[in-house]
Motif scaffolding. Structure first.
Motif, PDB file in Angstrom:
ATOM      1  N   SER A  57      55.211   6.000  34.509  1.00  9.91           N
ATOM      2  CA  SER A  57      56.042   5.964  34.667  1.00  9.91           C
ATOM      3  C   SER A  57      57.780   6.354  33.738  1.00  9.91           C
ATOM      4  CB  SER A  57      55.151   4.329  35.114  1.00  9.91           C
ATOM      5  OG  SER A  57      55.305   3.319  33.977  1.00  9.91           O
ATOM      6  N   ILE A  58      58.491   5.532  34.244  1.00  7.10           N
ATOM      7  CA  ILE A  58      59.662   6.117  32.928  1.00  7.10           C
ATOM      8  C   ILE A  58      59.456   3.990  32.646  1.00  7.10           C
ATOM      9  CG2 ILE A  58      62.393   5.686  32.860  1.00  7.10           C
ATOM     10  CD1 ILE A  58      61.699   8.179  35.629  1.00  7.10           C
ATOM     11  N   VAL A  59      59.831   4.167  31.623  1.00  9.11           N
ATOM     12  CA  VAL A  59      60.129   2.890  31.045  1.00  9.11           C
ATOM     13  C   VAL A  59      61.316   2.301  31.358  1.00  9.11           C
ATOM     14  CG1 VAL A  59      60.204   1.118  28.806  1.00  9.11           C
ATOM     15  CG2 VAL A  59      58.915   2.960  29.054  1.00  9.11           C
ATOM     16  N   TRP A  60      61.654   1.389  32.183  1.00  9.61           N
ATOM     17  CA  TRP A  60      62.886   0.068  32.419  1.00  9.61           C
ATOM     18  C   TRP A  60      63.760  -0.006  31.916  1.00  9.61           C
ATOM     19  CZ3 TRP A  60      66.135  -3.949  31.847  1.00  9.61           C
ATOM     20  CH2 TRP A  60      66.424  -3.905  32.876  1.00  9.61           C
ATOM     21  N   ARG A  61      65.232   0.439  31.512  1.00  6.91           N
ATOM     22  CA  ARG A  61      66.029  -0.044  30.661  1.00  6.91           C
ATOM     23  C   ARG A  61      67.497   0.247  31.253  1.00  6.91           C
ATOM     24  NH1 ARG A  61      67.733   5.899  28.279  1.00  6.91           N
ATOM     25  NH2 ARG A  61      67.819   6.898  29.898  1.00  6.91           N
ATOM     26  N   THR A  62      68.245  -1.258  30.653  1.00  2.38           N
ATOM     27  CA  THR A  62      70.100  -1.195  30.971  1.00  2.38           C
ATOM     28  C   THR A  62      70.717  -0.144  31.456  1.00  2.38           C
ATOM     29  OG1 THR A  62      70.170  -1.919  29.243  1.00  2.38           O
ATOM     30  CG2 THR A  62      70.058  -3.830  30.533  1.00  2.38           C
ATOM     31  N   TYR A  63      71.668  -0.152  32.342  1.00  2.00           N
ATOM     32  CA  TYR A  63      73.023   0.950  32.120  1.00  2.00           C
ATOM     33  C   TYR A  63      72.145   1.984  32.308  1.00  2.00           C
ATOM     34  CZ  TYR A  63      75.461  -2.984  29.833  1.00  2.00           C
ATOM     35  OH  TYR A  63      75.569  -4.320  29.621  1.00  2.00           O
ATOM     36  N   PHE A  64      71.403   2.350  33.403  1.00  2.00           N
ATOM     37  CA  PHE A  64      70.328   3.822  33.629  1.00  2.00           C
ATOM     38  C   PHE A  64      70.377   3.496  35.470  1.00  2.00           C
ATOM     39  CE2 PHE A  64      66.781   6.464  34.173  1.00  2.00           C
ATOM     40  CZ  PHE A  64      67.470   7.535  32.983  1.00  2.00           C
ATOM     41  N   PRO A  65      70.732   4.606  35.661  1.00  2.00           N
ATOM     42  CA  PRO A  65      70.833   4.994  37.290  1.00  2.00           C
ATOM     43  C   PRO A  65      70.019   4.580  38.274  1.00  2.00           C
ATOM     44  CG  PRO A  65      71.570   7.080  36.266  1.00  2.00           C
ATOM     45  CD  PRO A  65      71.367   5.823  35.532  1.00  2.00           C
ATOM     46  N   TYR A  66      68.962   4.710  38.822  1.00  2.00           N
ATOM     47  CA  TYR A  66      67.374   4.571  39.871  1.00  2.00           C
ATOM     48  C   TYR A  66      68.170   4.524  41.209  1.00  2.00           C
ATOM     49  CZ  TYR A  66      65.862   2.912  35.393  1.00  2.00           C
ATOM     50  OH  TYR A  66      65.016   2.327  34.210  1.00  2.00           O
ATOM     51  N   GLU A  67      67.241   5.378  41.524  1.00  2.00           N
ATOM     52  CA  GLU A  67      67.122   6.216  42.357  1.00  2.00           C
ATOM     53  C   GLU A  67      65.559   5.378  43.713  1.00  2.00           C
ATOM     54  OE1 GLU A  67      66.504  10.311  43.270  1.00  2.00           O
ATOM     55  OE2 GLU A  67      69.061  10.898  41.969  1.00  2.00           O
ATOM     56  N   VAL A  68      65.790   5.385  45.134  1.00  2.00           N
ATOM     57  CA  VAL A  68      64.979   4.603  45.269  1.00  2.00           C
ATOM     58  C   VAL A  68      63.358   5.459  45.848  1.00  2.00           C
ATOM     59  CG1 VAL A  68      64.181   3.907  48.076  1.00  2.00           C
ATOM     60  CG2 VAL A  68      66.630   3.676  47.674  1.00  2.00           C
ATOM     61  N   GLY A  69      62.461   4.374  45.180  1.00  2.00           N
ATOM     62  CA  GLY A  69      61.188   5.085  45.317  1.00  2.00           C
ATOM     63  C   GLY A  69      61.355   5.516  43.784  1.00  2.00           C
ATOM     64  N   GLU A  70      62.014   5.823  42.768  1.00  2.00           N
ATOM     65  CA  GLU A  70      61.651   6.046  41.144  1.00  2.00           C
ATOM     66  C   GLU A  70      60.726   4.776  40.818  1.00  2.00           C
ATOM     67  OE1 GLU A  70      64.569   8.142  38.568  1.00  2.00           O
ATOM     68  OE2 GLU A  70      65.888   6.774  39.533  1.00  2.00           O
ATOM     69  N   ILE A  71      59.353   4.378  39.934  1.00  2.00           N
ATOM     70  CA  ILE A  71      58.748   4.521  39.291  1.00  2.00           C
ATOM     71  C   ILE A  71      58.833   3.800  37.739  1.00  2.00           C
ATOM     72  CG2 ILE A  71      56.168   3.611  39.200  1.00  2.00           C
ATOM     73  CD1 ILE A  71      56.545   4.292  41.691  1.00  2.00           C
ATOM     74  N   VAL A  72      58.927   2.142  37.558  1.00  2.00           N
ATOM     75  CA  VAL A  72      58.888   2.077  36.163  1.00  2.00           C
ATOM     76  C   VAL A  72      58.207   0.971  35.694  1.00  2.00           C
ATOM     77  CG1 VAL A  72      61.993   2.369  36.324  1.00  2.00           C
ATOM     78  CG2 VAL A  72      60.609  -0.071  36.672  1.00  2.00           C
ATOM     79  N   ALA A  73      58.256   0.979  34.144  1.00  2.00           N
ATOM     80  CA  ALA A  73      56.955  -0.016  33.567  1.00  2.00           C
ATOM     81  C   ALA A  73      58.157  -1.154  32.788  1.00  2.00           C
ATOM     82  CB  ALA A  73      56.190   0.895  32.741  1.00  2.00           C
ATOM     83  N   TYR A  74      57.632  -2.351  33.198  1.00  2.00           N
ATOM     84  CA  TYR A  74      58.517  -3.538  32.724  1.00  2.00           C
ATOM     85  C   TYR A  74      57.829  -4.534  32.508  1.00  2.00           C
ATOM     86  CZ  TYR A  74      61.944  -6.786  31.102  1.00  2.00           C
ATOM     87  OH  TYR A  74      62.727  -7.714  31.334  1.00  2.00           O
TER      88      TYR A  74
END
Length: 91
Positions: A45-62
């Motif tokens: 997964s991609i690590v969540w961060r601010t000011y970043f565009p996300y699309e429906v269904g993307e997976i993040v770690a936080y």
């Protein structure tokens, strides 16, 4: 040209197929590019961060948890996945 989106498509396809996605080294070398981590030993997964565009269904770690994006958006401070259920679903 947005180089991030093709990787997101590959990641989504690999996740759907149940295989581990591999991010090419070139993507990791891009300044400001996504950071990739292993989350709960089942997928990448991609690590969540601010000011970043996300699309429906993307997976993040936080903060040790994994979340799926429910609405396309650009993340802002105080819109962390654990505090914004309209935007993120914990997996």
């Amino acid at each position: 040209m947005n180089l991030r989106r093709p990787h997101a498509v590959v990641l989504a396809a690999a996740l759907a197929a149940g295989v581990l996605a591999v991010v090419p080294p070139a993507a990791a070398d891009v300044p400001g590019g996504p950071t990739v981590t292993q989350a709960d030993n089942s997928f990448t997964s991609i690590v969540w961060r601010t000011y970043f565009p996300y699309e429906v269904g993307e997976i993040v770690a936080y903060h040790g948890a994994t979340y799926r994006c429910l609405q396309a958006h650009t993340s802002l401070p105080e819109w962390e996945p654990d505090t914004t259920p309209p935007l993120w679903q914990q997996m």
